[in-house]
Design a protein around this motif. Structure first.
Motif, mmCIF file in Angstrom:
data_model
loop_
_atom_site.group_PDB
_atom_site.id
_atom_site.type_symbol
_atom_site.label_atom_id
_atom_site.label_comp_id
_atom_site.label_asym_id
_atom_site.label_seq_id
_atom_site.Cartn_x
_atom_site.Cartn_y
_atom_site.Cartn_z
ATOM 1 N N UNK A 54 21.111 114.105 51.560
ATOM 2 C CA UNK A 54 20.533 112.909 50.938
ATOM 3 C C UNK A 54 21.186 111.580 51.357
ATOM 4 N N UNK A 55 22.221 111.626 52.212
ATOM 5 C CA UNK A 55 22.962 110.390 52.487
ATOM 6 C C UNK A 55 23.588 110.461 53.885
ATOM 7 N N UNK A 56 23.512 109.347 54.627
ATOM 8 C CA UNK A 56 24.147 109.338 55.947
ATOM 9 C C UNK A 56 24.608 107.938 56.294
ATOM 10 N N UNK A 57 25.407 107.851 57.341
ATOM 11 C CA UNK A 57 25.748 106.553 57.890
ATOM 12 C C UNK A 57 24.759 106.246 59.002
ATOM 13 N N UNK A 58 24.496 104.959 59.240
ATOM 14 C CA UNK A 58 23.687 104.544 60.392
ATOM 15 C C UNK A 58 24.383 103.352 61.028
ATOM 16 N N UNK A 59 24.800 103.559 62.283
ATOM 17 C CA UNK A 59 25.497 102.524 63.051
ATOM 18 C C UNK A 59 24.643 102.245 64.275
ATOM 19 N N UNK A 60 23.717 101.311 64.140
ATOM 20 C CA UNK A 60 22.798 101.029 65.243
ATOM 21 C C UNK A 60 23.544 100.644 66.511
ATOM 22 N N UNK A 61 22.997 101.089 67.662
ATOM 23 C CA UNK A 61 23.514 100.651 68.960
ATOM 24 C C UNK A 61 24.693 101.434 69.498
ATOM 25 N N UNK A 62 25.321 102.278 68.673
ATOM 26 C CA UNK A 62 26.452 103.086 69.128
ATOM 27 C C UNK A 62 25.980 104.525 69.297
ATOM 28 N N UNK A 63 26.734 105.339 70.041
ATOM 29 C CA UNK A 63 26.286 106.729 70.155
ATOM 30 C C UNK A 63 26.011 107.274 68.753
ATOM 31 N N UNK A 64 24.877 107.956 68.590
ATOM 32 C CA UNK A 64 24.467 108.364 67.237
ATOM 33 C C UNK A 64 25.462 109.316 66.595
ATOM 34 N N UNK A 65 26.391 109.862 67.395
ATOM 35 C CA UNK A 65 27.396 110.761 66.831
ATOM 36 C C UNK A 65 28.304 110.058 65.820
ATOM 37 N N UNK A 66 28.311 108.723 65.794
ATOM 38 C CA UNK A 66 29.117 108.029 64.774
ATOM 39 C C UNK A 66 28.327 107.837 63.474
ATOM 40 N N UNK A 67 27.040 108.188 63.488
ATOM 41 C CA UNK A 67 26.209 108.036 62.291
ATOM 42 C C UNK A 67 26.226 109.343 61.504
ATOM 43 N N UNK A 68 27.268 109.531 60.718
ATOM 44 C CA UNK A 68 27.514 110.801 60.023
ATOM 45 C C UNK A 68 26.408 111.171 59.051
ATOM 46 N N UNK A 69 25.946 112.428 59.159
ATOM 47 C CA UNK A 69 24.875 112.923 58.288
ATOM 48 C C UNK A 69 25.470 113.715 57.116
ATOM 49 N N UNK A 70 24.653 113.920 56.080
ATOM 50 C CA UNK A 70 25.061 114.672 54.870
ATOM 51 C C UNK A 70 26.437 114.148 54.409
ATOM 52 N N UNK A 71 26.503 112.835 54.316
ATOM 53 C CA UNK A 71 27.770 112.117 54.137
ATOM 54 C C UNK A 71 28.451 112.405 52.803
ATOM 55 N N UNK A 72 29.687 112.852 52.880
ATOM 56 C CA UNK A 72 30.472 113.276 51.730
ATOM 57 C C UNK A 72 31.709 112.412 51.495
ATOM 58 N N UNK A 73 32.267 111.965 52.620
ATOM 59 C CA UNK A 73 33.562 111.290 52.514
ATOM 60 C C UNK A 73 33.720 110.329 53.682
ATOM 61 N N UNK A 74 34.326 109.170 53.380
ATOM 62 C CA UNK A 74 34.678 108.226 54.441
ATOM 63 C C UNK A 74 36.153 107.898 54.265
ATOM 64 N N UNK A 75 36.913 108.060 55.327
ATOM 65 C CA UNK A 75 38.329 107.702 55.260
ATOM 66 C C UNK A 75 38.568 106.384 55.980
ATOM 67 N N UNK A 76 39.304 105.500 55.326
ATOM 68 C CA UNK A 76 39.715 104.259 55.991
ATOM 69 C C UNK A 76 41.068 104.556 56.613
ATOM 70 N N UNK A 77 41.097 104.589 57.927
ATOM 71 C CA UNK A 77 42.263 105.073 58.646
ATOM 72 C C UNK A 77 43.183 103.941 59.109
ATOM 73 N N UNK A 78 44.470 104.262 59.210
ATOM 74 C CA UNK A 78 45.440 103.279 59.722
ATOM 75 C C UNK A 78 45.671 103.512 61.219
ATOM 76 N N UNK A 79 44.811 104.318 61.828
ATOM 77 C CA UNK A 79 44.910 104.639 63.253
ATOM 78 C C UNK A 79 43.497 104.881 63.764
ATOM 79 N N UNK A 80 43.374 105.092 65.067
ATOM 80 C CA UNK A 80 42.065 105.473 65.603
ATOM 81 C C UNK A 80 41.745 106.831 65.000
ATOM 82 N N UNK A 81 40.559 106.976 64.398
ATOM 83 C CA UNK A 81 40.218 108.213 63.713
ATOM 84 C C UNK A 81 40.400 109.394 64.659
#
Ligand SMILES: Nc1nc2c(c(=O)[nH]1)N[C@H]1C(S)=C(S)[C@@H](COP(=O)(O)O)O[C@H]1N2
Ligand SMILES: [Mo]
Length: 409
Positions: free
Chosen positions: A231-258
């Motif tokens: 029911x929920x996903x990320x959408x990041x237009x213009x970037x490889x669609x692999x960054x648009x996470x599907x069935x979104x459960x959790x987002x971590x704000x990282x202090x490094x490159x994920x």
């Protein structure tokens, strides 16, 4: 009891089964969910809620692309948006109890939101955003690259509705050391191991905080299709669609490159400097793909058209350019000797594809190829042939070609 959503998708599936069979399924309401009519089962697999015209590349995990002539709509219908699964989508999703967790080293206050809270506590926004798999066009690589052999159809530009990722991150507080966000979805690894993360990618904070970076629950004003992240996903237009996470459960704000699965190694990374085809590239020379390159499609006519030589032919399609806009689309019918500039529309909003159309005349009867070439706002044009070879076959933005036979009557 079936909820409204699965009832609706069941009816949609039943409808597409009937269309495929060319007959009404008389006792269709008794057909157990998930059971494919035997007449179709023989012909193979079909994807719930998806146009039977999609080309299925794999059924476990499901991967399907849309042929160019079915991408003709200005806004991509849900049924024609490609599917790229790395694992098994969650089944029996209960939207009432769906939660999104925000955490990570660089979050001020980790928080959990229900889907209902996300829908009511933040400003709702809608954008038409282009998503394209980084591996779209992989089939043309030589030496070949392993992975799904996408031709041209792992792209689409539907209208998404949801909220701004930035609003949710800001509601939790983003610390100064924040560098990246990373997503986690509810799909299961093909191994069946519940602890194994299928894919967890992300974007730098600068992309995450853009106005068009979304957490979406609707596509063209309907619930997301199951295969596209319901029911929920990320959408990041213009970037490889692999960054648009599907069935979104959790987002971590990282202090490094994920550093989730498929962020490192050869996944969604290309050689930082171009290499010879087939070269062995050390991992440390690979760079993460960010904005996708300029590209276009001819969506009308369908390749293979037979047309009267004495009549002009109307052509149309779309063009897109990652984080940039498209400045021009040109078409050629003489293998690139001469080009004619097409009429190009403005995007519906930033990061949406643009439509082009033009008319061509044939000098005489015979075989022609129509080539379309887009140029982005920075002056970069699509190459005519395969661009920079890379180990996993990403970023093929070579010109799309279609065949037309002009005949005299
Ligand atoms: N949770 C999760 N998100 C995911 C994936 C996945 O397998 N699992 N695949 C990614 C990849 S590689 C692509 S190209 C897009 C595809 O989006 P779509 O299937 O909605 O077209 O989803 C991305 N998000
Ligand atoms: Mo992808």
């Amino acid at each position: 009891m079936v909820d409204k959503r699965s009832r609706r998708s069941f009816l949609a599936t039943l409808g597409s089964y009937s269309a495929l069979l060319g007959a009404d399924i008389v006792f269709g309401k008794f057909l157990p969910t998930g059971l494919v009519p035997v007449a179709l089962a023989d012909e193979g697999f079909s994807i719930p809620d998806k146009d039977p015209g999609l080309l299925i590349l794999n059924d476990r995990p499901v991967n399907a692309e849309c042929p160019p002539h079915l991408l003709d709509d200005t806004v991509t219908p849900a049924s024609r948006l490609f599917v790229r699964n790395n694992g098994i989508p969650p089944s029996n999703v209960d939207p009432e109890n769906w939660q999104l967790e925000i955490d990570g080293e660089a979050v001020a206050t980790a928080r959990v939101f229900t889907l209902q809270q996300l829908k009511t506590q933040f400003e709702t926004v809608s954008y038409q955003l282009t998503i394209e798999c980084g591996g779209n066009g992989r089939a043309e690589f030589d030496p070949p690259a392993r992975g799904n052999q996408w031709t041209t159809g792992a792209v689409g530009c539907p209208r998404w509705t949801g909220i701004r990722l930035a609003d949710v991150l800001n509601a939790c507080g983003v610390k100064d050391n924040a560098q990246y966000i990373g997503y986690y979805g509810a799909d299961t690894h093909l191994s069946g191991n519940p602890d194994k993360v299928v894919i967890s990618r992300g974007v730098p904070m600068s992309k995450a905080m853009e106005a068009e970076s979304m957490i979406a629950w609707a596509l063209n004003d309907e619930d997301l299709p199951v295969m596209n992240g319901y029911p929920l996903r990320m959408v990041m237009g213009g970037w490889p669609a692999s960054v648009s996470g599907k069935w979104l459960r959790r987002i971590s704000i990282r202090d490094r490159i994920h550093d989730g699965p498929k962020m490192g190694g050869y996944s969604y990374r290309v050689p930082c400097e171009s290499v010879a085809p087939g070269a062995d590239v050390p991992e440390q020379d690979m760079c993460i793909i960010e904005s996708m390159p300029v590209k276009s499609l001819v969506t009308f006519p369908k390749s293979g058209l037979v047309h009267r030589a004495d009549k002009s032919l109307a052509l149309r399609g779309h063009a897109w350019a990652g984080d940039f806009s498209v400045k021009a689309v040109d078409v050629s019918i003489d293998f690139g000797q001469t080009w004619q500039t097409a009429n190009l529309s403005k995007p519906a909003n930033r990061l949406a594809w643009q439509h082009w159309k033009t008319q061509i005349e044939f000098p005489r009867s015979g075989y022609y190829e129509v080539w379309a070439r887009a140029t982005d706002s920075e002056g970069r044009a699509q190459p005519m042939v395969l661009p920079g070879w890379n180990p996993r076959g990403y970023l093929n933005n070579a010109c799309h070609r279609i065949a037309v036979k002009a005949i005299s009557t």
